[in-house]
Design a protein around this motif. Structure first.
Motif, PDB file in Angstrom:
ATOM      1  N   LEU A  17       3.029  -8.738   3.076  1.00  0.00           N
ATOM      2  CA  LEU A  17       2.274  -8.303   4.245  1.00  0.00           C
ATOM      3  C   LEU A  17       1.799  -6.863   4.056  1.00  0.00           C
ATOM      4  O   LEU A  17       0.650  -6.533   4.377  1.00  0.00           O
ATOM      5  CB  LEU A  17       3.109  -8.433   5.515  1.00  0.00           C
ATOM      6  CG  LEU A  17       2.433  -7.968   6.807  1.00  0.00           C
ATOM      7  CD1 LEU A  17       1.117  -8.709   7.038  1.00  0.00           C
ATOM      8  CD2 LEU A  17       3.381  -8.143   7.991  1.00  0.00           C
ATOM      9  N   ALA A  18       2.659  -5.998   3.534  1.00  0.00           N
ATOM     10  CA  ALA A  18       2.265  -4.604   3.312  1.00  0.00           C
ATOM     11  C   ALA A  18       1.093  -4.524   2.341  1.00  0.00           C
ATOM     12  O   ALA A  18       0.139  -3.771   2.563  1.00  0.00           O
ATOM     13  CB  ALA A  18       3.447  -3.796   2.789  1.00  0.00           C
ATOM     14  N   VAL A  19       1.144  -5.307   1.277  1.00  0.00           N
ATOM     15  CA  VAL A  19       0.048  -5.313   0.302  1.00  0.00           C
ATOM     16  C   VAL A  19      -1.221  -5.870   0.942  1.00  0.00           C
ATOM     17  O   VAL A  19      -2.318  -5.363   0.712  1.00  0.00           O
ATOM     18  CB  VAL A  19       0.451  -6.098  -0.965  1.00  0.00           C
ATOM     19  CG1 VAL A  19      -0.748  -6.351  -1.863  1.00  0.00           C
ATOM     20  CG2 VAL A  19       1.533  -5.340  -1.732  1.00  0.00           C
ATOM     21  N   ASP A  20      -1.084  -6.901   1.780  1.00  0.00           N
ATOM     22  CA  ASP A  20      -2.244  -7.454   2.483  1.00  0.00           C
ATOM     23  C   ASP A  20      -2.877  -6.388   3.390  1.00  0.00           C
ATOM     24  O   ASP A  20      -4.105  -6.241   3.428  1.00  0.00           O
ATOM     25  CB  ASP A  20      -1.836  -8.673   3.306  1.00  0.00           C
ATOM     26  CG  ASP A  20      -3.020  -9.276   4.048  1.00  0.00           C
ATOM     27  OD1 ASP A  20      -4.005  -9.665   3.395  1.00  0.00           O
ATOM     28  OD2 ASP A  20      -2.967  -9.336   5.297  1.00  0.00           O
ATOM     29  N   ILE A  21      -2.036  -5.647   4.112  1.00  0.00           N
ATOM     30  CA  ILE A  21      -2.546  -4.548   4.947  1.00  0.00           C
ATOM     31  C   ILE A  21      -3.277  -3.533   4.071  1.00  0.00           C
ATOM     32  O   ILE A  21      -4.355  -3.035   4.424  1.00  0.00           O
ATOM     33  CB  ILE A  21      -1.396  -3.885   5.737  1.00  0.00           C
ATOM     34  CG1 ILE A  21      -0.837  -4.864   6.781  1.00  0.00           C
ATOM     35  CG2 ILE A  21      -1.871  -2.595   6.408  1.00  0.00           C
ATOM     36  CD1 ILE A  21       0.476  -4.414   7.402  1.00  0.00           C
ATOM     37  N   GLY A  22      -2.701  -3.242   2.912  1.00  0.00           N
ATOM     38  CA  GLY A  22      -3.344  -2.320   1.978  1.00  0.00           C
ATOM     39  C   GLY A  22      -4.700  -2.828   1.510  1.00  0.00           C
ATOM     40  O   GLY A  22      -5.678  -2.071   1.468  1.00  0.00           O
ATOM     41  N   HIS A  26      -8.250  -1.033   2.024  1.00  0.00           N
ATOM     42  CA  HIS A  26      -9.033  -0.731   0.824  1.00  0.00           C
ATOM     43  C   HIS A  26     -10.432  -1.334   0.942  1.00  0.00           C
ATOM     44  O   HIS A  26     -11.440  -0.673   0.609  1.00  0.00           O
ATOM     45  CB  HIS A  26      -8.309  -1.273  -0.418  1.00  0.00           C
ATOM     46  CG  HIS A  26      -9.020  -1.019  -1.692  1.00  0.00           C
ATOM     47  ND1 HIS A  26      -9.022   0.196  -2.334  1.00  0.00           N
ATOM     48  CD2 HIS A  26      -9.780  -1.837  -2.467  1.00  0.00           C
ATOM     49  CE1 HIS A  26      -9.724   0.121  -3.445  1.00  0.00           C
ATOM     50  NE2 HIS A  26     -10.201  -1.107  -3.543  1.00  0.00           N
ATOM     51  N   ALA A  27     -10.512  -2.578   1.421  1.00  0.00           N
ATOM     52  CA  ALA A  27     -11.809  -3.246   1.583  1.00  0.00           C
ATOM     53  C   ALA A  27     -12.693  -2.527   2.597  1.00  0.00           C
ATOM     54  O   ALA A  27     -13.920  -2.593   2.514  1.00  0.00           O
ATOM     55  CB  ALA A  27     -11.600  -4.703   2.001  1.00  0.00           C
ATOM     56  N   ALA A  28     -12.057  -1.845   3.548  1.00  0.00           N
ATOM     57  CA  ALA A  28     -12.812  -1.096   4.558  1.00  0.00           C
ATOM     58  C   ALA A  28     -13.141   0.323   4.090  1.00  0.00           C
ATOM     59  O   ALA A  28     -13.664   1.124   4.864  1.00  0.00           O
ATOM     60  CB  ALA A  28     -12.010  -1.046   5.859  1.00  0.00           C
ATOM     61  N   GLY A  29     -12.818   0.632   2.839  1.00  0.00           N
ATOM     62  CA  GLY A  29     -13.144   1.946   2.288  1.00  0.00           C
ATOM     63  C   GLY A  29     -12.096   3.013   2.550  1.00  0.00           C
ATOM     64  O   GLY A  29     -12.351   4.205   2.339  1.00  0.00           O
ATOM     65  N   PRO A  57      -4.298  -3.013  -6.481  1.00  0.00           N
ATOM     66  CA  PRO A  57      -5.499  -2.612  -7.224  1.00  0.00           C
ATOM     67  C   PRO A  57      -5.281  -1.288  -7.950  1.00  0.00           C
ATOM     68  O   PRO A  57      -4.534  -0.421  -7.481  1.00  0.00           O
ATOM     69  CB  PRO A  57      -6.561  -2.441  -6.125  1.00  0.00           C
ATOM     70  CG  PRO A  57      -6.057  -3.231  -4.965  1.00  0.00           C
ATOM     71  CD  PRO A  57      -4.558  -3.167  -5.044  1.00  0.00           C
ATOM     72  N   ALA A  58      -5.947  -1.135  -9.073  1.00  0.00           N
ATOM     73  CA  ALA A  58      -5.818   0.087  -9.871  1.00  0.00           C
ATOM     74  C   ALA A  58      -6.309   1.308  -9.107  1.00  0.00           C
ATOM     75  O   ALA A  58      -5.908   2.434  -9.405  1.00  0.00           O
ATOM     76  CB  ALA A  58      -6.590  -0.070 -11.177  1.00  0.00           C
ATOM     77  N   GLU A  59      -7.184   1.095  -8.115  1.00  0.00           N
ATOM     78  CA  GLU A  59      -7.729   2.220  -7.360  1.00  0.00           C
ATOM     79  C   GLU A  59      -6.719   2.829  -6.378  1.00  0.00           C
ATOM     80  O   GLU A  59      -6.940   3.925  -5.873  1.00  0.00           O
ATOM     81  CB  GLU A  59      -8.977   1.790  -6.566  1.00  0.00           C
ATOM     82  CG  GLU A  59     -10.124   1.310  -7.420  1.00  0.00           C
ATOM     83  CD  GLU A  59      -9.995  -0.174  -7.780  1.00  0.00           C
ATOM     84  OE1 GLU A  59     -10.808  -0.642  -8.573  1.00  0.00           O
ATOM     85  OE2 GLU A  59      -9.074  -0.847  -7.264  1.00  0.00           O
ATOM     86  N   TRP A  60      -5.643   2.123  -6.088  1.00  0.00           N
ATOM     87  CA  TRP A  60      -4.627   2.676  -5.193  1.00  0.00           C
ATOM     88  C   TRP A  60      -3.860   3.773  -5.935  1.00  0.00           C
ATOM     89  O   TRP A  60      -3.516   3.629  -7.104  1.00  0.00           O
ATOM     90  CB  TRP A  60      -3.645   1.608  -4.750  1.00  0.00           C
ATOM     91  CG  TRP A  60      -4.208   0.556  -3.850  1.00  0.00           C
ATOM     92  CD1 TRP A  60      -5.517   0.319  -3.568  1.00  0.00           C
ATOM     93  CD2 TRP A  60      -3.449  -0.410  -3.138  1.00  0.00           C
ATOM     94  NE1 TRP A  60      -5.623  -0.753  -2.714  1.00  0.00           N
ATOM     95  CE2 TRP A  60      -4.376  -1.214  -2.429  1.00  0.00           C
ATOM     96  CE3 TRP A  60      -2.098  -0.690  -3.027  1.00  0.00           C
ATOM     97  CZ2 TRP A  60      -3.972  -2.279  -1.619  1.00  0.00           C
ATOM     98  CZ3 TRP A  60      -1.686  -1.746  -2.221  1.00  0.00           C
ATOM     99  CH2 TRP A  60      -2.627  -2.524  -1.521  1.00  0.00           C
ATOM    100  N   SER A  61      -3.568   4.833  -5.225  1.00  0.00           N
ATOM    101  CA  SER A  61      -2.717   5.878  -5.792  1.00  0.00           C
ATOM    102  C   SER A  61      -1.258   5.450  -5.676  1.00  0.00           C
ATOM    103  O   SER A  61      -0.892   4.727  -4.751  1.00  0.00           O
ATOM    104  CB  SER A  61      -2.904   7.192  -5.036  1.00  0.00           C
ATOM    105  OG  SER A  61      -4.226   7.643  -5.137  1.00  0.00           O
ATOM    106  N   VAL A 122       2.711   2.311   6.604  1.00  0.00           N
ATOM    107  CA  VAL A 122       3.471   1.060   6.648  1.00  0.00           C
ATOM    108  C   VAL A 122       4.740   1.278   5.841  1.00  0.00           C
ATOM    109  O   VAL A 122       4.681   1.738   4.696  1.00  0.00           O
ATOM    110  CB  VAL A 122       2.664  -0.125   6.068  1.00  0.00           C
ATOM    111  CG1 VAL A 122       3.514  -1.380   5.994  1.00  0.00           C
ATOM    112  CG2 VAL A 122       1.418  -0.377   6.906  1.00  0.00           C
ATOM    113  N   VAL A 123       5.881   0.967   6.445  1.00  0.00           N
ATOM    114  CA  VAL A 123       7.177   1.187   5.796  1.00  0.00           C
ATOM    115  C   VAL A 123       7.925  -0.140   5.719  1.00  0.00           C
ATOM    116  O   VAL A 123       8.016  -0.880   6.710  1.00  0.00           O
ATOM    117  CB  VAL A 123       8.002   2.232   6.576  1.00  0.00           C
ATOM    118  CG1 VAL A 123       9.353   2.437   5.932  1.00  0.00           C
ATOM    119  CG2 VAL A 123       7.246   3.550   6.652  1.00  0.00           C
TER     120      VAL A 123
END
Length: 195
Positions: A17-22, A26-29, A57-61, A122-123
């Motif tokens: 769920l956390a990754v889905d939220i991410g 991400h899709a919203a910029g 995704p590789a773009e996530w820090s 998100v924790v």
């Protein structure tokens, strides 16, 4: 959504769920930063960390921080922060010989830092108090300390969600269900001794 707490057992769907939220942010910029607290102590943990990295995704820090959660949150300048997870973070603090009070104090400070962020956080954490009673003193201490940590974060999170089998139940303050007012000017009777 400022601070969202996802709590549940193993394989309950918290991380997914956390990754889905991410992904949605991400899709919203919106920039996404993943704060990983896991120490890599053996091959199994290395495999888990690699699997989790592959889901992002590789773009996530990514910030890898086992102890200083307040400092890690301060490094996230903008966007969504995902903290994975309080379960291992609490264990890391215990292995550094912090007292229960020191861990609770650090947890309160980190929860305050997360809830003060203008952008969402998100924790993820585990509920470990529903299983078998731990056999060792250390196991019982860990269960208790993590329970206190989870309570502190749930108090400041909105929402706090309990994940079971990939489904979520919202957690609410139980005091809202109390129908009997508590008088503040009436002394309560002494409780019987348990000695």
């Amino acid at each position: 959504m400022s601070l969202t707490l996802l709590i549940g057992g193993a394989r309950s769907g918290k991380s997914s769920l956390a990754v889905d939220i991410g992904h949605r942010h991400h899709a919203a910029g919106v920039p996404v930063t993943y704060i990983a607290t896991a120490p890599v102590l053996d091959g199994d943990m290395a495999d888990r960390v690699e699997r989790h990295r592959g889901e992002r995704p590789a773009e996530w820090s990514t910030i890898e921080e086992e102890v200083d959660l307040v400092g890690a949150l301060a490094q996230v300048e903008s966007g969504l922060a995902i903290v994975d997870c309080l379960t291992l973070w609490t264990s890391n603090l215990m292995w550094r010989d912090l007292t229960d009070d020191e861990i609770r104090s650090r947890s309160s400070a980190a929860a305050a830092a997360a809830s003060a962020r203008v952008e969402p956080t998100v924790v993820i954490t585990n509920e470990v108090g529903l299983g078998i009673h731990p056999e060792t003193d250390l196991g019982r201490r860990y269960r208790d300390v993590l329970g206190w940590v989870n309570q502190g974060w749930a108090d400041v999170a909105d929402p706090a969600l309990l994940l079971v089998a990939g489904q979520a139940l919202p957690l609410t303050d139980p005091r809202q269900f109390l129908s009997v007012p508590i008088a503040t000017d009436t002394a309560l009777p002494d409780r019987p001794s348990t000695d």
